[in-house]
Design a protein around this motif. Structure first.
Motif, PDB file in Angstrom:
ATOM      1  N   LEU A 165      20.816  26.849  31.780  1.00  0.00           N
ATOM      2  CA  LEU A 165      20.418  27.757  30.693  1.00  0.00           C
ATOM      3  C   LEU A 165      20.012  29.114  31.258  1.00  0.00           C
ATOM      4  O   LEU A 165      20.341  30.167  30.700  1.00  0.00           O
ATOM      5  CB  LEU A 165      19.223  27.130  29.962  1.00  0.00           C
ATOM      6  N   CYS A 166      19.287  29.075  32.389  1.00  0.00           N
ATOM      7  CA  CYS A 166      18.853  30.323  33.014  1.00  0.00           C
ATOM      8  C   CYS A 166      20.072  31.130  33.492  1.00  0.00           C
ATOM      9  O   CYS A 166      20.112  32.348  33.338  1.00  0.00           O
ATOM     10  CB  CYS A 166      17.923  30.044  34.187  1.00  0.00           C
ATOM     11  N   LYS A 167      21.044  30.418  34.044  1.00  0.00           N
ATOM     12  CA  LYS A 167      22.262  31.105  34.510  1.00  0.00           C
ATOM     13  C   LYS A 167      22.941  31.796  33.327  1.00  0.00           C
ATOM     14  O   LYS A 167      23.323  32.951  33.393  1.00  0.00           O
ATOM     15  CB  LYS A 167      23.231  30.080  35.118  1.00  0.00           C
ATOM     16  N   LYS A 168      23.057  31.039  32.226  1.00  0.00           N
ATOM     17  CA  LYS A 168      23.739  31.568  31.030  1.00  0.00           C
ATOM     18  C   LYS A 168      23.059  32.845  30.528  1.00  0.00           C
ATOM     19  O   LYS A 168      23.720  33.776  30.088  1.00  0.00           O
ATOM     20  CB  LYS A 168      23.724  30.481  29.944  1.00  0.00           C
ATOM     21  N   HIS A 169      21.721  32.893  30.596  1.00  0.00           N
ATOM     22  CA  HIS A 169      20.994  34.036  30.021  1.00  0.00           C
ATOM     23  C   HIS A 169      20.477  35.009  31.081  1.00  0.00           C
ATOM     24  O   HIS A 169      19.656  35.876  30.781  1.00  0.00           O
ATOM     25  CB  HIS A 169      19.817  33.528  29.179  1.00  0.00           C
ATOM     26  N   ASN A 170      20.959  34.864  32.310  1.00  0.00           N
ATOM     27  CA  ASN A 170      20.538  35.751  33.411  1.00  0.00           C
ATOM     28  C   ASN A 170      19.027  35.805  33.613  1.00  0.00           C
ATOM     29  O   ASN A 170      18.450  36.869  33.822  1.00  0.00           O
ATOM     30  CB  ASN A 170      21.038  37.190  33.169  1.00  0.00           C
ATOM     31  N   VAL A 171      18.391  34.662  33.512  1.00  0.00           N
ATOM     32  CA  VAL A 171      16.942  34.600  33.780  1.00  0.00           C
ATOM     33  C   VAL A 171      16.769  34.123  35.226  1.00  0.00           C
ATOM     34  O   VAL A 171      17.316  33.074  35.590  1.00  0.00           O
ATOM     35  CB  VAL A 171      16.243  33.623  32.799  1.00  0.00           C
ATOM     36  N   PRO A 172      16.034  34.888  36.065  1.00  0.00           N
ATOM     37  CA  PRO A 172      15.904  34.483  37.479  1.00  0.00           C
ATOM     38  C   PRO A 172      15.254  33.098  37.614  1.00  0.00           C
ATOM     39  O   PRO A 172      14.221  32.840  37.001  1.00  0.00           O
ATOM     40  CB  PRO A 172      14.977  35.558  38.075  1.00  0.00           C
ATOM     41  N   TYR A 173      15.894  32.237  38.405  1.00  0.00           N
ATOM     42  CA  TYR A 173      15.423  30.862  38.599  1.00  0.00           C
ATOM     43  C   TYR A 173      15.342  30.645  40.093  1.00  0.00           C
ATOM     44  O   TYR A 173      16.359  30.728  40.789  1.00  0.00           O
ATOM     45  CB  TYR A 173      16.429  29.906  37.935  1.00  0.00           C
ATOM     46  N   HIS A 174      14.135  30.380  40.608  1.00  0.00           N
ATOM     47  CA  HIS A 174      13.942  30.424  42.057  1.00  0.00           C
ATOM     48  C   HIS A 174      13.626  29.046  42.646  1.00  0.00           C
ATOM     49  O   HIS A 174      12.678  28.391  42.228  1.00  0.00           O
ATOM     50  CB  HIS A 174      12.793  31.397  42.345  1.00  0.00           C
ATOM     51  N   THR A 175      14.444  28.629  43.622  1.00  0.00           N
ATOM     52  CA  THR A 175      14.190  27.362  44.338  1.00  0.00           C
ATOM     53  C   THR A 175      14.187  27.642  45.842  1.00  0.00           C
ATOM     54  O   THR A 175      15.045  28.389  46.326  1.00  0.00           O
ATOM     55  CB  THR A 175      15.305  26.331  44.053  1.00  0.00           C
ATOM     56  N   THR A 176      13.237  27.054  46.571  1.00  0.00           N
ATOM     57  CA  THR A 176      13.202  27.233  48.029  1.00  0.00           C
ATOM     58  C   THR A 176      12.902  25.884  48.695  1.00  0.00           C
ATOM     59  O   THR A 176      12.620  24.903  48.004  1.00  0.00           O
ATOM     60  CB  THR A 176      12.060  28.185  48.468  1.00  0.00           C
ATOM     61  N   SER A 177      12.910  25.901  50.016  1.00  0.00           N
ATOM     62  CA  SER A 177      12.371  24.739  50.739  1.00  0.00           C
ATOM     63  C   SER A 177      10.849  24.902  50.754  1.00  0.00           C
ATOM     64  O   SER A 177      10.330  25.988  50.440  1.00  0.00           O
ATOM     65  CB  SER A 177      12.906  24.715  52.167  1.00  0.00           C
ATOM     66  N   LEU A 178      10.146  23.845  51.132  1.00  0.00           N
ATOM     67  CA  LEU A 178       8.679  23.921  51.188  1.00  0.00           C
ATOM     68  C   LEU A 178       8.236  25.010  52.176  1.00  0.00           C
ATOM     69  O   LEU A 178       7.356  25.824  51.880  1.00  0.00           O
ATOM     70  CB  LEU A 178       8.135  22.548  51.606  1.00  0.00           C
ATOM     71  N   MET A 179       8.882  25.037  53.340  1.00  0.00           N
ATOM     72  CA  MET A 179       8.493  25.990  54.385  1.00  0.00           C
ATOM     73  C   MET A 179       8.785  27.426  53.957  1.00  0.00           C
ATOM     74  O   MET A 179       7.979  28.327  54.132  1.00  0.00           O
ATOM     75  CB  MET A 179       9.237  25.696  55.701  1.00  0.00           C
ATOM     76  N   GLN A 180       9.987  27.613  53.343  1.00  0.00           N
ATOM     77  CA  GLN A 180      10.328  28.971  52.911  1.00  0.00           C
ATOM     78  C   GLN A 180       9.358  29.428  51.818  1.00  0.00           C
ATOM     79  O   GLN A 180       8.943  30.592  51.779  1.00  0.00           O
ATOM     80  CB  GLN A 180      11.766  29.005  52.386  1.00  0.00           C
ATOM     81  N   GLY A 181       8.972  28.501  50.938  1.00  0.00           N
ATOM     82  CA  GLY A 181       8.008  28.829  49.885  1.00  0.00           C
ATOM     83  C   GLY A 181       6.706  29.328  50.492  1.00  0.00           C
ATOM     84  O   GLY A 181       6.158  30.361  50.095  1.00  0.00           O
ATOM     85  N   LEU A 182       6.215  28.588  51.515  1.00  0.00           N
ATOM     86  CA  LEU A 182       4.965  28.996  52.171  1.00  0.00           C
ATOM     87  C   LEU A 182       5.130  30.354  52.860  1.00  0.00           C
ATOM     88  O   LEU A 182       4.232  31.198  52.808  1.00  0.00           O
ATOM     89  CB  LEU A 182       4.535  27.934  53.188  1.00  0.00           C
ATOM     90  N   ALA A 183       6.317  30.554  53.457  1.00  0.00           N
ATOM     91  CA  ALA A 183       6.562  31.839  54.127  1.00  0.00           C
ATOM     92  C   ALA A 183       6.545  32.976  53.102  1.00  0.00           C
ATOM     93  O   ALA A 183       6.015  34.065  53.362  1.00  0.00           O
ATOM     94  CB  ALA A 183       7.900  31.791  54.863  1.00  0.00           C
ATOM     95  N   GLU A 184       7.098  32.731  51.920  1.00  0.00           N
ATOM     96  CA  GLU A 184       7.085  33.777  50.883  1.00  0.00           C
ATOM     97  C   GLU A 184       5.657  34.099  50.442  1.00  0.00           C
ATOM     98  O   GLU A 184       5.316  35.247  50.182  1.00  0.00           O
ATOM     99  CB  GLU A 184       7.898  33.307  49.670  1.00  0.00           C
ATOM    100  N   VAL A 185       4.832  33.056  50.372  1.00  0.00           N
ATOM    101  CA  VAL A 185       3.434  33.257  49.975  1.00  0.00           C
ATOM    102  C   VAL A 185       2.734  34.149  51.004  1.00  0.00           C
ATOM    103  O   VAL A 185       2.071  35.140  50.657  1.00  0.00           O
ATOM    104  CB  VAL A 185       2.701  31.897  49.857  1.00  0.00           C
ATOM    105  N   VAL A 186       2.921  33.805  52.282  1.00  0.00           N
ATOM    106  CA  VAL A 186       2.269  34.588  53.342  1.00  0.00           C
ATOM    107  C   VAL A 186       2.833  36.022  53.356  1.00  0.00           C
ATOM    108  O   VAL A 186       2.094  36.995  53.544  1.00  0.00           O
ATOM    109  CB  VAL A 186       2.435  33.896  54.716  1.00  0.00           C
ATOM    110  N   GLY A 187       4.131  36.149  53.082  1.00  0.00           N
ATOM    111  CA  GLY A 187       4.769  37.473  53.032  1.00  0.00           C
ATOM    112  C   GLY A 187       4.109  38.333  51.952  1.00  0.00           C
ATOM    113  O   GLY A 187       3.799  39.509  52.172  1.00  0.00           O
ATOM    114  N   ARG A 188       3.866  37.755  50.776  1.00  0.00           N
ATOM    115  CA  ARG A 188       3.225  38.519  49.707  1.00  0.00           C
ATOM    116  C   ARG A 188       1.800  38.915  50.105  1.00  0.00           C
ATOM    117  O   ARG A 188       1.373  40.052  49.893  1.00  0.00           O
ATOM    118  CB  ARG A 188       3.202  37.699  48.412  1.00  0.00           C
ATOM    119  N   LEU A 189       1.090  37.959  50.732  1.00  0.00           N
ATOM    120  CA  LEU A 189      -0.285  38.270  51.154  1.00  0.00           C
ATOM    121  C   LEU A 189      -0.279  39.446  52.140  1.00  0.00           C
ATOM    122  O   LEU A 189      -1.120  40.339  52.058  1.00  0.00           O
ATOM    123  CB  LEU A 189      -0.926  37.042  51.817  1.00  0.00           C
TER     124      LEU A 189
END
Ligand code: HEM
Length: 475
Positions: A438-462
Motif C-alpha cells: 500500500l505504501c509503495k502504491k501511494h509513495n509513502v516512505p516505508y523504512h526497514t533495516t537490520s537491527l545493527m543498521q537501525g542502531l547506527a541510524e539512531v547514533v547518527g541522528r544523535l
C-alpha cells in the motif's frame, strides 16, 4: 467493561471495569444542530493543553464528520484517560478507530456537540479508502483474532526464564559468575515480560478487555514491576502522536538526549542548561550507557504513580489497589530471591543492579530503534498529516528473523503495530506485506533495516543533533 448494551432503551450504563456511568444516546441527531468549521475546531486547542485547561473550556475534535467536546468532565470520565487530549483540534477519526471497540461508538453521543459544516467535510482520499479496505480485509480474514495457544506458549517460556534465573542463583549464587549469569537471565525475563504485558495492555489477546487488563497486571506488575496505568498513559500518548515534538513523551528526553533540532529551540536558556549542554554535546557517546538506566527510571515512575498519596490514583480505586498489591508482590519475590539466595548483601545488590541495568539496555535499545532517528514533526506539521501516514513515516521496521522477532517482542513490525495496535503479535507478519505494498502504491516512505543498521541510524541522528547543539552553545 466499557461496552454499553446495544439496546437504546437503556439510558444509563455502568462500566464495571472503570466504575463510570455513561449516558447512552436516546435520540437521533437533533434538528438544528450546531455546524462547525475546521477553524473553530482548531481554535479550541491553540497550544498544548493541560488537564486544568481542558476541564475549564470546550475542546473539540471531529470524528467521522461529527464534532465532540472533550473539555469539562470528559477526561475524568474517559477510560483511556488524558491521551484523548493529544487529538484536540484535529480530525480524530483514525485515532478513535484504532483504540476503541466498535461498541464504544455508542458512548460518543454523550460528547456530541454538532456536525462539521458540509463544505468542510473532506472527500476521503484514495489513501484513506485503501486503508479502510485494508482494515475490512484484516477483519474478514481473522487477523484481529489471537491464537491463545501461541500466547500460552509465550507466557510459559517467559515465566520459565524467571525460574531458570532463580535456579541459577540457588545453585551458584555463592559465586560472582553465578550471580551475574542469573542477573542476565533475569534481565531477559523482564524484557520478555515487558513485551507480553505490552500485548495484553493493547488488548491483543482476549476480546474481553477486563481479561487483558488482569493479565497485564500479572505480567506487567507482578512479574515485571511496571505500573500498567502509568505505562498506558505514556504509551497510548506516544501511539497517538509518534515523534511529534512536545507531544510524544518518548522523545521528551532532555536534559539527557535531544532527537531533533526542534528540541534545541530555547536550548541556550534551559533551566538545567549546563547539564543539557554537556549531555547533548556528548550524546552519541553517552547514549549506550544511558540506556542501562532506563529500566530503573521506569520502575521508579511506576512506584511514584501508585503511591497512596499520588494524584493519579483518584479515578479507578479498585484497579489502583490491584496495581499496588501486584507491584508490592513483585518487589517481595524479586528482593526476596536476591537476599535469600546469595551469601551476602553485596552479592544481592550486584544481582539487583545488574539485572536492572542489563534489562534497561535490552528494553530501551528496542524502543529506540523503533522510532528514534526517524523524522520528528512539530504539532502544526502533524496536524496536516494523516494518522496512519504519521505512524508509518515515524516508524522503523527491523528485518523479521527468528531472533529479531523474539528479541524485539514483535516490535520489529513497528509500522504495522502502530497502525493497528490491537492486532496480535503473531499476525503482524501477515499484515506487513499488505501495508508495504500500500505504501509503495501511494509513495509513502516505508523504512526497514537490520537491527545493527537501525542502531547506527539512531547514533547518527544523535551525532548530527549534538553538532548543532555545540554550535548553539558557542553562539
Ligand atoms: C468522544 C470521544 C471519545 C469517547 C466517547 C471515548 C470512549 C472510550 C471508552 C468508552 C473506552 C473504554 C472502552 C474501549 O476501550 O473501547 C475508551 C478507551 C480508550 N480511549 Fe477513548 N474515547 C474517546 C476519544 C478518544 C481519543 C481521541 C483517544 C486517543 C487519541 C482515545 C484513546 C483511548 C484509549 C487509548 C483507550 C484504551 C484504554 C485501555 O487500553 O484500556 N479515546 N475510550
Amino acid at each position: 467493561m466499557c461496552q454499553p448494551p446495544n439496546s437504546k432503551q437503556n439510558a444509563r450504563f455502568t462500566c464495571s471495569e472503570h466504575k463510570v456511568t455513561i449516558l447512552l444516546p436516546t435520540a437521533a441527531s437533533p434538528i438544528g444542530v450546531r455546524k462547525f468549521t475546521w477553524a473553530e475546531i482548531q481554535k479550541s486547542a491553540p497550544n498544548k493543553i493541560d488537564l486544568a485547561t481542558a476541564a475549564a473550556q470546550p475542546c473539540y475534535v471531529a470524528i467521522h464528520g461529527k464534532v465532540y467536546d472533550l473539555g469539562g468532565e470528559f477526561v475524568s470520565w474517559h477510560p483511556g484517560g488524558a491521551v484523548a487530549l493529544s487529538q484536540i483540534g484535529n480530525d480524530a477519526s483514525a485515532a478513535f478507530d484504532v483504540f476503541h471497540l466498535a461498541a464504544t461508538h455508542e458512548t460518543l453521543a454523550n460528547f456530541y456537540v454538532g456536525d462539521l459544516l458540509e463544505t468542510e467535510v473532506k472527500k476521503p482520499s484514495a489513501w484513506a479508502q485503501d486503508i479502510a479496505e485494508l482494515r475490512d480485509l484484516m477483519d474478514k480474514t481473522g487477523m484481529y483474532k489471537s491464537d491463545k495457544l501461541w500466547y500460552l506458549g509465550k507466557v510459559a517460556s517467559t515465566g520459565s526464564l524467571a525460574l531458570l534465573s532463580i535456579g541459577i542463583l540457588y545453585l551458584w549464587g555463592h559465586t560472582l559468575l553465578g550471580v551475574l549469569t542469573a542477573a542476565t537471565v533475569m534481565a531477559f525475563f523482564f524484557q520478555q515480560s515487558g513485551w507480553l504485558a505490552h500485548d495484553f495492555a493493547h488488548h491483543q489477546v482476549f476480546s474481553n478487555r477486563l481479561h487483558n487488563t488482569y493479565a497485564a497486571y500479572i505480567i506487567g506488575n507482578l512479574w515485571q514491576g511496571f505500573s500498567v496505568a502509568w505505562w498506558k498513559h505514556k504509551h497510548s500518548t506516544h501511539h497517538s502522536v509518534p515523534n511529534v515534538h512536545e507531544a510524544d513523551p518518548d522523545i521528551d528526553t532532555l536534559p539527557f538526549l535531544a532527537w531533533s533540532e526542534y528540541a534545541l529551540e530555547g536550548f541556550a536558556d534551559l533551566s538545567d542548561g549546563a547539564l543539557a549542554k554537556f549531555m547533548v554535546a556528548y550524546q552519541p557517546i553517552i547514549y549506550f550507557p544511558l540506556l542501562s538506566f532506563a529500566r530503573l527510571t521506569w520502575a521508579i515512575q511506576s512506584v511514584l504513580w501508585n503511591l497512596p498519596n499520588s494524584t493519579k490514583l483518584a479515578r479507578f480505586p479498585t484497579l489502583n489497589r490491584i496495581e499496588q498489591v501486584a507491584i508490592l508482590g513483585h518487589y517481595t519475590w524479586y528482593l526476596g530471591a536476591a537476599f535469600t539466595l546469595t551469601p551476602n548483601p553485596l552479592y544481592a545488590l550486584i544481582f539487583l543492579l545488574s539485572s536492572q541495568c542489563i534489562c534497561g539496555f535490552l528494553l530501551a535499545a528496542v524502543f529506540s530503534v523503533n522510532h528514534n532517528g526517524m523524522p520528528v514533526y512539530t504539532p502544526e506539521q502533524s496536524k496536516n498529516m494523516d494518522y496512519y501516514e504519521l505512524s508509518i513515516v515515524t516508524g522503523r521496521n527491523v528485518e523479521p528473523t527468528m531472533f529479531n522477532n523474539w528479541f524485539t517482542g514483535g516490535l520489529n513490525f513497528q509500522i504495522e503495530h502502530h497502525m493497528f495496535p490491537t492486532i496480535p503479535r503473531h499476525n503482524l507478519p501477515r499484515v506487513q506485506a499488505l501495508v508495504e505494498s500500500l505504501c509503495k502504491k501511494h509513495n509513502v516512505p516505508y523504512h526497514t533495516t537490520s537491527l545493527m543498521q537501525g542502531l547506527a541510524e539512531v547514533v547518527g541522528r544523535l551525532a548530527s543533533v549534538a553538532g548543532k547543539a555545540r554550535k548553539i552553545s558557542k553562539q
